[in-house]
Design a protein around this motif. Structure first.
Motif, PDB file in Angstrom:
ATOM      1  N   ASP A  37       2.300 -14.833 -29.942  1.00  0.00           N
ATOM      2  CA  ASP A  37       0.702 -15.451 -30.601  1.00  0.00           C
ATOM      3  C   ASP A  37      -0.104 -15.309 -29.750  1.00  0.00           C
ATOM      4  OD1 ASP A  37      -0.254 -17.851 -32.189  1.00  0.00           O
ATOM      5  OD2 ASP A  37      -0.387 -18.946 -29.866  1.00  0.00           O
ATOM      6  N   ALA A  38      -0.767 -15.063 -30.886  1.00  0.00           N
ATOM      7  CA  ALA A  38      -2.714 -14.606 -30.466  1.00  0.00           C
ATOM      8  C   ALA A  38      -2.561 -13.784 -30.341  1.00  0.00           C
ATOM      9  CB  ALA A  38      -3.237 -15.816 -29.924  1.00  0.00           C
ATOM     10  N   ALA A  39      -2.563 -11.902 -30.549  1.00  0.00           N
ATOM     11  CA  ALA A  39      -2.333 -11.392 -30.469  1.00  0.00           C
ATOM     12  C   ALA A  39      -3.739 -11.033 -30.520  1.00  0.00           C
ATOM     13  CB  ALA A  39      -1.747  -9.252 -31.307  1.00  0.00           C
ATOM     14  N   ASP A  40      -5.290 -11.290 -31.099  1.00  0.00           N
ATOM     15  CA  ASP A  40      -6.308 -11.070 -30.362  1.00  0.00           C
ATOM     16  C   ASP A  40      -6.807 -11.902 -29.561  1.00  0.00           C
ATOM     17  OD1 ASP A  40      -7.045 -13.988 -31.657  1.00  0.00           O
ATOM     18  OD2 ASP A  40      -5.749 -13.024 -32.839  1.00  0.00           O
TER      19      ASP A  40
ATOM     20  N   ARG B 135      -5.736 -12.195 -35.652  1.00  0.00           N
ATOM     21  CA  ARG B 135      -6.800 -12.690 -36.556  1.00  0.00           C
ATOM     22  C   ARG B 135      -7.139 -11.943 -37.386  1.00  0.00           C
ATOM     23  NH1 ARG B 135     -12.126 -15.576 -33.745  1.00  0.00           N
ATOM     24  NH2 ARG B 135     -11.594 -16.912 -33.293  1.00  0.00           N
ATOM     25  N   VAL B 136      -7.799 -12.174 -38.608  1.00  0.00           N
ATOM     26  CA  VAL B 136      -7.321 -10.951 -39.352  1.00  0.00           C
ATOM     27  C   VAL B 136      -8.508  -9.745 -39.463  1.00  0.00           C
ATOM     28  CG1 VAL B 136      -7.935 -10.670 -42.136  1.00  0.00           C
ATOM     29  CG2 VAL B 136      -7.067 -12.428 -41.485  1.00  0.00           C
ATOM     30  N   ASN B 137      -9.414 -10.005 -38.537  1.00  0.00           N
ATOM     31  CA  ASN B 137     -10.215  -8.927 -37.455  1.00  0.00           C
ATOM     32  C   ASN B 137      -9.338  -7.973 -36.837  1.00  0.00           C
ATOM     33  OD1 ASN B 137     -10.740 -11.054 -36.217  1.00  0.00           O
ATOM     34  ND2 ASN B 137     -12.776 -10.295 -35.494  1.00  0.00           N
ATOM     35  N   VAL B 138      -8.899  -8.607 -35.769  1.00  0.00           N
ATOM     36  CA  VAL B 138      -8.429  -7.367 -35.100  1.00  0.00           C
ATOM     37  C   VAL B 138      -7.558  -6.600 -35.738  1.00  0.00           C
ATOM     38  CG1 VAL B 138      -5.948  -7.352 -32.940  1.00  0.00           C
ATOM     39  CG2 VAL B 138      -8.735  -9.084 -33.005  1.00  0.00           C
ATOM     40  N   TRP B 139      -6.138  -7.239 -36.826  1.00  0.00           N
ATOM     41  CA  TRP B 139      -5.564  -7.065 -37.801  1.00  0.00           C
ATOM     42  C   TRP B 139      -5.908  -5.668 -38.402  1.00  0.00           C
ATOM     43  CZ3 TRP B 139      -0.434  -6.268 -37.377  1.00  0.00           C
ATOM     44  CH2 TRP B 139       0.530  -6.319 -37.975  1.00  0.00           C
ATOM     45  N   GLU B 140      -7.338  -5.673 -39.475  1.00  0.00           N
ATOM     46  CA  GLU B 140      -7.957  -5.049 -39.718  1.00  0.00           C
ATOM     47  C   GLU B 140      -8.501  -3.830 -39.048  1.00  0.00           C
ATOM     48  OE1 GLU B 140     -11.345  -6.384 -42.395  1.00  0.00           O
ATOM     49  OE2 GLU B 140      -9.671  -7.515 -43.352  1.00  0.00           O
ATOM     50  N   ALA B 141      -9.226  -3.506 -37.956  1.00  0.00           N
ATOM     51  CA  ALA B 141      -9.136  -3.060 -37.022  1.00  0.00           C
ATOM     52  C   ALA B 141      -7.880  -1.880 -37.358  1.00  0.00           C
ATOM     53  CB  ALA B 141      -9.478  -3.584 -35.449  1.00  0.00           C
ATOM     54  N   ASN B 142      -6.972  -2.337 -36.621  1.00  0.00           N
ATOM     55  CA  ASN B 142      -5.952  -1.372 -36.028  1.00  0.00           C
ATOM     56  C   ASN B 142      -4.473  -1.575 -36.351  1.00  0.00           C
ATOM     57  OD1 ASN B 142      -4.535   0.575 -34.472  1.00  0.00           O
ATOM     58  ND2 ASN B 142      -4.355  -0.785 -32.325  1.00  0.00           N
ATOM     59  N   ALA B 143      -4.652  -2.134 -37.777  1.00  0.00           N
ATOM     60  CA  ALA B 143      -2.887  -2.296 -38.154  1.00  0.00           C
ATOM     61  C   ALA B 143      -1.951  -1.112 -38.378  1.00  0.00           C
ATOM     62  CB  ALA B 143      -3.480  -3.108 -39.701  1.00  0.00           C
ATOM     63  N   ASN B 144      -2.802  -0.450 -38.678  1.00  0.00           N
ATOM     64  CA  ASN B 144      -2.108   0.984 -38.648  1.00  0.00           C
ATOM     65  C   ASN B 144      -1.236   0.615 -37.434  1.00  0.00           C
ATOM     66  OD1 ASN B 144      -2.653   1.941 -41.400  1.00  0.00           O
ATOM     67  ND2 ASN B 144      -4.912   3.142 -40.027  1.00  0.00           N
TER      68      ASN B 144
END
Length: 1020
Positions: free
Chosen positions: A343-346, A375-384
């Motif tokens: 839960d909550a990687a951000d 959170r979407v912004n954290v996922w977008e920053a390093n989704a790869n």
């Protein structure tokens, strides 16, 4: 079925020991449901039974005891006793005809509850029609009964998980209950019954994929610059809550077969609640052993160490775990019985949390199934970093249907009229901003609670909404922990100071150590101290212990959005956001460029107690920001101003700002050049921003632009210049966006109909459009004008194939492409099969290298075609290894000119795709730039922008800054604009002082040896 045992004769028995008789149950159920339908039809009231229609034809029994239902049958039909009622209900539940809503996440709650709560979806509200549908011969009852008999043989008998004398199922249940108490927003619920009714509403989830960068042909103008894109998501499939549990969690549908799942969403979207539901659903359906980890609790530990040193010790309630217990625990993972719920990687302290998680899912831990929230912004920053995860986005409540349903259930047992008044107030046209806000489940629950205890109207801004929320929380706690108005002001100020300091931290913004909190709020043990009060009021909650100091407690705000609101209250002057010192940025303040400060800035602009003059000065400072870097940071400042005018609605420059953003998004007619001026790649960002600015003003500007695009004189000029193609795309973009903002807009619909009727093969093939309804035609136009994608019909069998293939099979599939005619549908199937196997699969690297090497040693045209196709597949593998990188570099450096199929262009595209963050690839591309080299039609500078990560941003700025000169622009406009937009991408990912230092720090290169410097970090 988790509450029932199955016997060989097809009968069921409750875990309590009661047999279920289906022959009697059918008759009993008909009597019971007939009575309930009559009860609802006659609109009667009863203290012992509450039932009504929800969502049209779904009958909800929201409160009743067995005794109450028995009394109901006495009033309408043949009387049933409580045991007959119980049998009827349990039969209906076991057949999945009715949904049991008693404490959905806890089997024990269902077993012990005296109150029955359930729902049944009927085809209509007509009593006779419903009873026939359910109980006639061959009706729904008989169908469900037959399906149950057929499925019973397929259900594996799951043994109870026991090893080393430990009942792991019971252990996991106890640990889940403990974590649930820590992570549930209890302030939202006045009682258990209220909680049940809200848990029954879940937001839908969407399977999403990042869109690939749009591929442009060589006729793109130089002004469009390098092809840099922000990550965005395309919805592939939508799942309602129960369908997600059944298909993804139980059946394992999807590319990872349910083994790697990421749930992403905005704050308050219900990520933790969704994860809790999944956890208990896994346990109650015997799908495995769910283990919950709040990722902020890791505090530097690996997942493996946390499981053994913290989770296991707490679960077994022992001082020291025995070695054999650790081994038994690890065996559960090796036997694929464990689900890790992360839960909550951000909220992790790591600067790159997703990368850290990826590196830790190894060893015996890797065998666990994983569901992660972020959170979407954290996922977008390093989704790869977690590209092998399947991504599901939690959507907001749909407006108006789900929002209205939520409000109706909230006020159902309290004051239905008041709930209806809230709905009427919320649904006014001028409430569009608040309507958007309350699509978020947390904010909607708070709004309902606020409205329930207050006669105030709805506020215009997010800050006003949170102000009401804060006031409501103090009211909730009035009886147990009363506070004076002065105490509340002191608490808000102290929480603001604490929150502002926390958000300024590079790590642990949301998890606050005891010492850190004590510095602001005093001693927690001293009664009536600020620290003591915020704990009692629930503004801060204890969430664990610090890794650095195992005895030190860690706290978190009631919700991160409240931390942001309190921090906004602590801002005394807008210069705390921006204090520009042009010659020495290290002495200035540039929080306007820090992502974690954006929400605070918007909340500050919405504060009623801030003078209008202050807000005007701040907006002016944003739109007139002079960065000294050819406006690279000015664009970001301007976009923030566009976001800000939503909260500061009477800003004097609002019209000007919106007009500028719309122009950047769609372009404008240049009367001097008699052509359409576009602003690629700024347009994509601007089209995102217009959705977060003043929508009423956007509609006005889009309408003006639509009229401009329809001007016959302008259309004629554009047709002469662009062959009518560019005109169609712009017209489609404007019309579709206007339709999104104004769904019934007549002009937008007429434009789209014209585009559909006049479509050609280039735009959207007419044969394709003719198969579709108007809504689907509009979506086909949308895909064309925004992503340039063509619709392809693919068989479901192809999409469902497994991503497991041998080295030989991959090679054979690639070579088979030579033997299939282009017009043959089998070729599409083969290509899609290959893409599925190769995407994100490191095992595909070796066969890919084999094919490339074989093709390079051949002069046959068919092998050149294979090389061309294989290089395209390389782009899907992910991060490449050293051998593959060197092989691609050798192709690019080869003096042989691979004219056929543009081999070199595809080689550098492949190198760019697999070389993200790789310093060797960075140096190679820099070398190409130094030698003024193009690779075919591909610009090395454009490639450079794609691979940049971390400290490579700094090096790129130092290298490219010298090219932003008028002389370069005059001599080579394409190169100039490639450099400009690559530097723009750097500016988006670097803090302002670091960019300034790199810009003014000439790169020192001598004989190919670069001076090493300690580099400032890039902005995440």
């Amino acid at each position: 079925m988790e509450n029932f045992f199955l016997f060989d004769d097809g009968t069921y028995m409750e875990r309590k020991g009661r047999n279920l008789s289906y022959d009697a149950g059918k008759k009993q159920a008909k009597i019971l449901l007939s009575a309930l339908l009559s009860f609802v039809e006659n609109l009667e009231e009863s203290k012992d039974c509450k039932a009504d229609w929800q969502a049209g034809t779904e009958l909800w029994v929201t409160h009743s005891t067995l005794e109450g239902l028995a009394e109901l049958t006495k009033n309408y039909n043949d009387s049933l006793d409580t045991e007959a009622i119980r049998n009827a209900l349990n039969c209906l539940i076991s057949l999945k005809i009715i949904k049991d809503k008693r404490g959905q996440t806890n089997a024990k709650t269902r077993t012990n509850s005296k109150v029955w709560l359930f729902a049944l979806k009927f085809p209509s509200i007509d009593k006779k029609e419903n009873l026939n549908w359910l109980f006639k011969q061959g009706g729904e009852w008989d169908k469900c009964r037959e399906a149950q008999k057929n499925n019973s043989a397929k259900v594996p008998k799951t043994p109870k998980e026991k090893s080393q004398g430990v009942d792991w199922q019971e252990i996991c249940n106890a640990m889940l209950e403990k974590h649930k108490r820590l992570t549930t927003n209890e302030l939202l619920f006045a009682d258990d019954e209220m909680k049940f009714e809200l848990e029954a509403i879940h937001v839908p989830l969407a399977l999403v994929e990042r869109k690939k960068p749009q591929k442009y042909s060589e006729d793109i103008s130089a002004e469009q610059g390098s092809q840099l894109y922000e990550p965005s998501y395309e919805e592939k499939q939508r799942f309602e809550h129960e369908a997600f549990l059944e298909k993804i969690i139980r059946d394992g549908v999807g590319k990872t077969q349910g083994h790697r799942i990421a749930l992403i969403g905005e704050p308050g979207a219900g990520k933790t609640t969704q994860l809790q539901t999944i956890a208990f659903w896994i346990l109650n359906n015997n799908l495995g052993l769910p283990i919950w980890i709040s990722l902020a609790d890791l505090q530097g530990k690996s997942v493996e160490n946390y499981l053994l040193q913290d989770w296991l010790k707490n679960a077994l309630e022992v001082v020291r775990v025995k070695e054999e217990q650790e081994n038994a625990f690890a065996d559960l993972f090796k036997n694929n019985r464990v689900w890790l719920l992360l839960d909550a990687a951000d909220e992790m302290s790591s600067p790159q949390p997703l990368t850290e998680i990826s590196q830790q899912l190894t060893g015996w831990v890797k065998n666990a199934r994983v569901v992660l929230t972020c959170r979407v912004n954290v996922w977008e920053a390093n989704a790869n970093a977690l590209e092998n995860f399947e991504t599901y986005r939690l959507l907001n409540f749909e407006y108006p249907q789900q929002v209205r349903e939520f409000i109706g259930r909230w006020f159902h047992n309290k004051d239905a009229d008041k709930g209806e008044r809230l709905w009427q107030e919320l649904d006014k046209a001028e409430r569009q901003r608040i309507q958007d806000l309350v699509k978020n489940p947390l904010r909607l629950a708070l709004l309902c609670s606020t409205w329930q205890g207050s006669d105030k109207g709805l506020p215009e801004t997010k800050a006003g909404l949170y102000q009401q929320f804060v006031e409501e929380v103090y009211k909730w706690k009035e009886n147990r922990f009363p506070t004076t108005e002065q105490q509340q002001e002191e608490l808000n100020a102290a929480l603001g100071s604490l929150a502002k300091r926390a958000i300024d931290q590079e790590t642990s913004r949301f998890r606050l150590r005891h010492k850190f909190v004590r510095e602001e709020l005093g001693d927690a043990k001293q009664q009536n101290s600020l620290f003591w009060l915020v704990l009692k009021l629930g503004w801060l909650n204890e969430v664990g212990l610090a890794a650095e100091s195992p005895k030190e407690k860690v706290y978190a705000f009631y919700h991160p959005t409240f931390e942001e609101y309190f921090a906004a209250l602590a801002i005394a002057d807008w210069r705390e956001f921006l204090n520009h010192v042009p010659d020495n940025p290290a002495q200035g303040v540039y929080r306007i460029f820090a992502p974690q400060w954006k929400e605070l800035i918007l909340l500050w602009l919405g504060r009623e107690d801030v003078e209008r003059k202050e807000k005007e000065e701040f907006i002016q400072a944003l739109v007139e920001f002079d960065d000294g870097f050819c406006k690279l940071y000015w664009f970001q400042a301007y976009f923030l101003a566009a976001n800000g005018i939503v909260e500061f609605r009477d800003c004097s420059r609002a019209d000007e700002i919106v007009a500028q953003i719309v122009q950047w998004a769609f372009g404008c007619f240049d009367s001097t050049k008699q052509g359409w001026q576009s602003f690629f790649p700024l347009d994509k960002k601007a089209r995102t921003i217009i959705r977060d600015t003043d929508r009423s003003k956007v509609v006005i500007e889009l309408t003006k632009l639509l009229h401009l695009c329809q001007d016959k004189k302008i259309r004629r000029q554009l047709t002469d210049k662009n062959g009518n193609k560019f005109d169609e795309i712009i017209l489609g973009q404007v019309a579709l966006t206007l339709l999104d903002f104004s769904p019934d807009n007549f002009e937008a619909c007429e434009v789209l109909k014209e585009l559909i009727n006049n479509s050609d093969d280039y735009f959207v093939p007419p044969f394709w459009l003719n198969k579709l309804q108007f809504d689907e035609q509009v979506e086909a136009i949308r895909r064309r004008v925004f992503s340039d994608s063509r619709p392809i019909e693919v068989s479901s069998e192809t999409l469902e194939e497994e991503n497991h293939s041998s080295r030989e099979e991959i090679i054979d599939l690639i070579y088979s492409l030579n033997n299939i005619d282009d017009a043959n549908p089998q070729k599409v199937e083969t290509m899609l099969r290959l893409e599925k196997i190769i995407t994100g699969n490191p095992e595909a690297i070796a066969p890919i290298i084999d094919v490339i090497k074989r093709s390079l040693h051949s002069n046959e045209d068919c092998d050149r075609y294979l090389l061309f196709k294989t290089l395209k597949y390389v782009q899907r593998i992910g991060s490449g290894n050293l051998e593959l990188i060197n092989l691609l570099i050798s192709i690019i450096n080869n003096h042989t000119y691979y004219e056929n199929y543009a081999i070199k262009e595809h080689a550098i595209s492949a190198l760019t795709a697999i070389g993200i963050g790789n310093e060797n690839v960075f140096n190679f591309i820099i070398n190409l730039i130094d030698n003024d080299g193009l690779v075919g039609f591909v610009s090395p500078v454009a490639c450079l922008g794609i691979i940049l990560r971390d400290n490579l941003f700094y090096l790129a700025v130092a290298k490219l800054s010298c090219y932003l000169q008028d002389s370069v622009c005059q001599n080579n406009r394409a190169f100039y604009f490639d450099c400009y937009w690559t530097l723009y991408y750097c500016a988006e990912n670097m803090i302002y002082p670091a960019f300034y230092q790199a810009w003014h720090q000439p790169e020192k290169v001598k004989d190919g040896e670069k001076e090493r410097k300690i580099l400032p970090p890039a902005k995440t």
